[in-house]
Motif scaffolding. Sequence first.
Motif, PDB file in Angstrom:
ATOM      1  N   ALA A  36     -10.995   7.952  -2.645  1.00 34.22           N
ATOM      2  CA  ALA A  36      -9.795   8.795  -2.670  1.00 34.22           C
ATOM      3  C   ALA A  36      -8.564   7.991  -3.079  1.00 34.22           C
ATOM      4  N   PHE A  37      -8.465   6.751  -2.639  1.00 32.38           N
ATOM      5  CA  PHE A  37      -7.297   5.929  -2.966  1.00 32.38           C
ATOM      6  C   PHE A  37      -7.307   5.589  -4.454  1.00 32.38           C
ATOM      7  N   SER A  38      -8.471   5.272  -4.989  1.00 33.93           N
ATOM      8  CA  SER A  38      -8.600   4.987  -6.413  1.00 33.93           C
ATOM      9  C   SER A  38      -8.162   6.206  -7.235  1.00 33.93           C
TER      10      SER A  38
ATOM     11  N   PRO B 209       4.037   0.410  15.415  1.00 31.75           N
ATOM     12  CA  PRO B 209       2.748   0.372  14.707  1.00 31.75           C
ATOM     13  C   PRO B 209       1.787   1.403  15.299  1.00 31.75           C
ATOM     14  N   TRP B 210       0.748   1.721  14.539  1.00 39.18           N
ATOM     15  CA  TRP B 210      -0.245   2.695  14.990  1.00 39.18           C
ATOM     16  C   TRP B 210      -1.305   2.056  15.892  1.00 39.18           C
ATOM     17  N   ASN B 211      -1.427   0.730  15.803  1.00 37.91           N
ATOM     18  CA  ASN B 211      -2.459   0.045  16.606  1.00 37.91           C
ATOM     19  C   ASN B 211      -2.104  -1.436  16.714  1.00 37.91           C
TER      20      ASN B 211
ATOM     21  N   ILE C  19       1.070  19.732   0.515  1.00 35.50           N
ATOM     22  CA  ILE C  19       1.471  18.552  -0.267  1.00 35.50           C
ATOM     23  C   ILE C  19       0.266  17.933  -0.992  1.00 35.50           C
ATOM     24  N   PHE C  20      -0.829  17.753  -0.262  1.00 37.00           N
ATOM     25  CA  PHE C  20      -1.979  17.064  -0.873  1.00 37.00           C
ATOM     26  C   PHE C  20      -2.803  17.980  -1.771  1.00 37.00           C
ATOM     27  N   TYR C  21      -2.841  19.283  -1.497  1.00 40.64           N
ATOM     28  CA  TYR C  21      -3.510  20.211  -2.422  1.00 40.64           C
ATOM     29  C   TYR C  21      -2.768  20.191  -3.758  1.00 40.64           C
TER      30      TYR C  21
ATOM     31  N   VAL D  10       0.854  -1.201   0.000  1.00 41.57           N
ATOM     32  CA  VAL D  10       0.000   0.000   0.000  1.00 41.57           C
ATOM     33  C   VAL D  10       0.887   1.248   0.000  1.00 41.57           C
ATOM     34  N   ARG D  11       1.951   1.220   0.789  1.00 40.19           N
ATOM     35  CA  ARG D  11       2.863   2.369   0.821  1.00 40.19           C
ATOM     36  C   ARG D  11       3.563   2.550  -0.526  1.00 40.19           C
ATOM     37  N   LEU D  12       3.932   1.450  -1.190  1.00 40.43           N
ATOM     38  CA  LEU D  12       4.554   1.550  -2.516  1.00 40.43           C
ATOM     39  C   LEU D  12       3.596   2.208  -3.515  1.00 40.43           C
TER      40      LEU D  12
ATOM     41  N   PRO E  49       4.358  13.148  14.120  1.00 40.32           N
ATOM     42  CA  PRO E  49       3.908  14.531  14.290  1.00 40.32           C
ATOM     43  C   PRO E  49       2.824  14.898  13.262  1.00 40.32           C
ATOM     44  N   ALA E  50       2.989  14.502  11.999  1.00 45.06           N
ATOM     45  CA  ALA E  50       1.985  14.823  10.965  1.00 45.06           C
ATOM     46  C   ALA E  50       0.643  14.153  11.254  1.00 45.06           C
ATOM     47  N   ASP E  51       0.652  12.965  11.859  1.00 42.77           N
ATOM     48  CA  ASP E  51      -0.606  12.286  12.218  1.00 42.77           C
ATOM     49  C   ASP E  51      -1.403  13.117  13.215  1.00 42.77           C
TER      50      ASP E  51
ATOM     51  N   GLY F 186      -6.023   7.470   6.853  1.00 38.22           N
ATOM     52  CA  GLY F 186      -6.537   6.309   7.587  1.00 38.22           C
ATOM     53  C   GLY F 186      -5.831   5.016   7.230  1.00 38.22           C
ATOM     54  N   ALA F 187      -5.075   5.016   6.116  1.00 39.88           N
ATOM     55  CA  ALA F 187      -4.231   3.862   5.758  1.00 39.88           C
ATOM     56  C   ALA F 187      -3.208   3.584   6.842  1.00 39.88           C
ATOM     57  N   HIS F 188      -2.970   4.553   7.717  1.00 44.53           N
ATOM     58  CA  HIS F 188      -2.051   4.325   8.839  1.00 44.53           C
ATOM     59  C   HIS F 188      -2.637   3.390   9.896  1.00 44.53           C
ATOM     60  N   ALA F 189      -3.798   2.783   9.612  1.00 45.64           N
ATOM     61  CA  ALA F 189      -4.204   1.612  10.393  1.00 45.64           C
ATOM     62  C   ALA F 189      -3.274   0.443  10.082  1.00 45.64           C
TER      63      ALA F 189
ATOM     64  N   GLY G  25      13.197   6.033  10.203  1.00 43.64           N
ATOM     65  CA  GLY G  25      13.752   6.501  11.475  1.00 43.64           C
ATOM     66  C   GLY G  25      12.743   6.403  12.611  1.00 43.64           C
ATOM     67  N   TYR G  26      11.439   6.466  12.270  1.00 43.37           N
ATOM     68  CA  TYR G  26      10.394   6.343  13.291  1.00 43.37           C
ATOM     69  C   TYR G  26      10.206   4.861  13.635  1.00 43.37           C
ATOM     70  N   GLU G  27       9.508   4.609  14.763  1.00 40.56           N
ATOM     71  CA  GLU G  27       9.394   3.221  15.190  1.00 40.56           C
ATOM     72  C   GLU G  27       8.012   2.882  15.739  1.00 40.56           C
TER      73      GLU G  27
ATOM     74  N   PRO H 292       4.939  13.832   1.707  1.00 37.98           N
ATOM     75  CA  PRO H 292       4.871  14.559   2.979  1.00 37.98           C
ATOM     76  C   PRO H 292       6.026  14.231   3.916  1.00 37.98           C
ATOM     77  N   ASP H 293       6.391  15.242   4.714  1.00 35.51           N
ATOM     78  CA  ASP H 293       7.427  15.118   5.733  1.00 35.51           C
ATOM     79  C   ASP H 293       6.729  14.875   7.064  1.00 35.51           C
ATOM     80  N   ALA H 294       6.989  13.714   7.646  1.00 33.36           N
ATOM     81  CA  ALA H 294       6.284  13.283   8.865  1.00 33.36           C
ATOM     82  C   ALA H 294       6.537  14.191  10.055  1.00 33.36           C
TER      83      ALA H 294
HETATM   84 ZN1  ZEM Z   1       2.291   6.820   5.398  1.00 31.35          ZN
HETATM   85  N1  ZEM Z   1       4.023   6.664   6.420  1.00 31.35           N
HETATM   86  N2  ZEM Z   1       2.363   8.854   5.453  1.00 31.35           N
HETATM   87  N3  ZEM Z   1       0.605   6.930   4.231  1.00 31.35           N
HETATM   88  N4  ZEM Z   1       2.216   4.789   5.274  1.00 31.35           N
HETATM   89  C1  ZEM Z   1       4.628   5.514   6.844  1.00 31.35           C
HETATM   90  C2  ZEM Z   1       4.140   4.218   6.700  1.00 31.35           C
HETATM   91  C3  ZEM Z   1       3.007   3.891   5.987  1.00 31.35           C
HETATM   92  C4  ZEM Z   1       3.320   9.608   6.094  1.00 31.35           C
HETATM   93  C5  ZEM Z   1       4.556   9.124   6.571  1.00 31.35           C
HETATM   94  O1  ZEM Z   1       5.554  10.039   6.800  1.00 31.35           O
HETATM   95  C6  ZEM Z   1       4.816   7.734   6.807  1.00 31.35           C
HETATM   96  C7  ZEM Z   1      -0.043   8.069   3.826  1.00 31.35           C
HETATM   97  C8  ZEM Z   1       0.230   9.353   4.295  1.00 31.35           C
HETATM   98  C9  ZEM Z   1       1.351   9.684   5.057  1.00 31.35           C
HETATM   99  C10 ZEM Z   1       1.239   4.047   4.654  1.00 31.35           C
HETATM  100  C11 ZEM Z   1       0.260   4.529   3.788  1.00 31.35           C
HETATM  101  C12 ZEM Z   1      -0.017   5.874   3.592  1.00 31.35           C
HETATM  102  C13 ZEM Z   1       5.846   5.832   7.501  1.00 31.35           C
HETATM  103  C14 ZEM Z   1       6.805   4.792   8.084  1.00 31.35           C
HETATM  104  C15 ZEM Z   1       5.969   7.202   7.484  1.00 31.35           C
HETATM  105  C16 ZEM Z   1       7.126   7.962   8.115  1.00 31.35           C
HETATM  106  C17 ZEM Z   1       7.700   4.218   6.976  1.00 31.35           C
HETATM  107  C18 ZEM Z   1       8.617   3.148   7.526  1.00 31.35           C
HETATM  108  O2  ZEM Z   1       9.429   3.474   8.405  1.00 31.35           O
HETATM  109  O3  ZEM Z   1       8.510   1.987   7.089  1.00 31.35           O
HETATM  110  C19 ZEM Z   1       2.864  10.991   6.136  1.00 31.35           C
HETATM  111  C20 ZEM Z   1       3.592  12.163   6.764  1.00 31.35           C
HETATM  112  C21 ZEM Z   1       1.644  11.021   5.501  1.00 31.35           C
HETATM  113  C22 ZEM Z   1       0.704  12.169   5.296  1.00 31.35           C
HETATM  114  C23 ZEM Z   1       0.299  12.948   6.231  1.00 31.35           C
HETATM  115  C24 ZEM Z   1      -1.063   7.754   2.872  1.00 31.35           C
HETATM  116  C25 ZEM Z   1      -1.952   8.771   2.170  1.00 31.35           C
HETATM  117  C26 ZEM Z   1      -1.048   6.375   2.724  1.00 31.35           C
HETATM  118  C27 ZEM Z   1      -1.871   5.486   1.834  1.00 31.35           C
HETATM  119  C28 ZEM Z   1      -3.047   5.804   1.341  1.00 31.35           C
HETATM  120  C29 ZEM Z   1       1.383   2.648   5.017  1.00 31.35           C
HETATM  121  C30 ZEM Z   1       0.459   1.507   4.610  1.00 31.35           C
HETATM  122  C31 ZEM Z   1       2.498   2.555   5.856  1.00 31.35           C
HETATM  123  C32 ZEM Z   1       3.066   1.307   6.541  1.00 31.35           C
HETATM  124  C33 ZEM Z   1       4.160   0.690   5.677  1.00 31.35           C
HETATM  125  C34 ZEM Z   1       4.768  -0.558   6.264  1.00 31.35           C
HETATM  126  O4  ZEM Z   1       5.801  -0.963   5.737  1.00 31.35           O
HETATM  127  O5  ZEM Z   1       4.232  -1.135   7.222  1.00 31.35           O
END
Ligand code: ZEM
Length: 289
Positions: free
Chosen positions: A265-267, A189-191, A156-158, A45-47, A233-235, A172-175, A185-187, A144-146
């Motif tokens: 939105a993802f599509s 899971p979100w949940n 960034i998103f605009y 998903v991140r790729l 911080p961005a979250d 919400g993908a950060h579930a 550099g961060y460490e 985006p810069d976290a």
């Molecule tokens: Zn993320 N994301 N992301 N993101 N993201 C990370 C991991 C994952 C931000 C961000 O800096 C980071 C969106 C938006 C934003 C996912 C999906 C989506 C990580 C950790 C960072 C630092 C990377 C690592 O260390 O492996 C910021 C600042 C965002 C905007 C505010 C959006 C939009 C996403 C998809 C729709 C996902 C799935 C991960 C977890 C990756 C993994 O390997 O587990």
Amino acid sequence: FSSGASAASTEDSWRKVNFHNVYKDIAALLEDESYDDGSYGPVFVRLAWHASGTYDVGSKTGGSNGATIRFSPEADHGANAGLGVARARLEPLKKKYPHISYGDLYTLAGVVGVQELGGPTVRWRPGRVDNKTKEQCTPDDRLPDAAQGADHVRAIFYRMGFDDQEIAALVGAHALGRCHSTRSGYEGPWNASPTAFTNFFYTELLQNTWVPKKWSGPFQFVDKPTGEFMMLPADLAFRTDPVFRRHAERYAADQDAFFADFAKAFSRLLELGVSFPADAPVYEFKALD
Ligand code: ZEM
């Protein structure tokens, strides 16, 4: 220059690909007990997101078409650290289906990741072409810069053409998944269920008390009292900014609303900057069981 590399460079080559079979083959690559939390879904998903989120509406550059994320310098941008793992995992499928473009493969992998981890159906079309070179890599400031807050996230998103509601839905993908100290550099899971697509990003964000993590790494938050879960911080912008927060509250209370808005939105994200052939089919793949 190898001739094989240009297999997908014609606009029509996708017509030779059975995408239902590709979907199944990507799904078969997800599970691996020895990798992270047991699934490649989150990093797929991140790729897909980083391959697409470079788009700039003003200059019409970036986006998933051409998959410049696989070329240096873009592959080596700090934001893309760790994504080589995902590309390497998918590479055998590029060999098996030489007529699929990298842009289609990487974005479809994101769809598979969302759907197979229990998320909504994401409409997806084929037709991206491997027609770009490393000279068309995007500059290193598109994602985006976290470490930053609401103003930066909006800028960034605009630039991609999204509004506040879409931004709040996408994050919400950060579930899914986790941060890796060896990548961003961060460490952490979100949940507690990082391999399930849920609305837990919002519920955790709004219900927990978030305190600075005490460590020598980059500034981030952990939940009090367990310290098991994290926020960037961005979250936190989705809790502190009043407009983002209104959407976060709605998604925390209504998982169906989140799923519907995320899917749309993802599509759209995966299609930024792509000109599809008029007859490209829109797939709504069924999740496998
Ligand atoms: Zn993320 N994301 N992301 N993101 N993201 C990370 C991991 C994952 C931000 C961000 O800096 C980071 C969106 C938006 C934003 C996912 C999906 C989506 C990580 C950790 C960072 C630092 C990377 C690592 O260390 O492996 C910021 C600042 C965002 C905007 C505010 C959006 C939009 C996403 C998809 C729709 C996902 C799935 C991960 C977890 C990756 C993994 O390997 O587990």
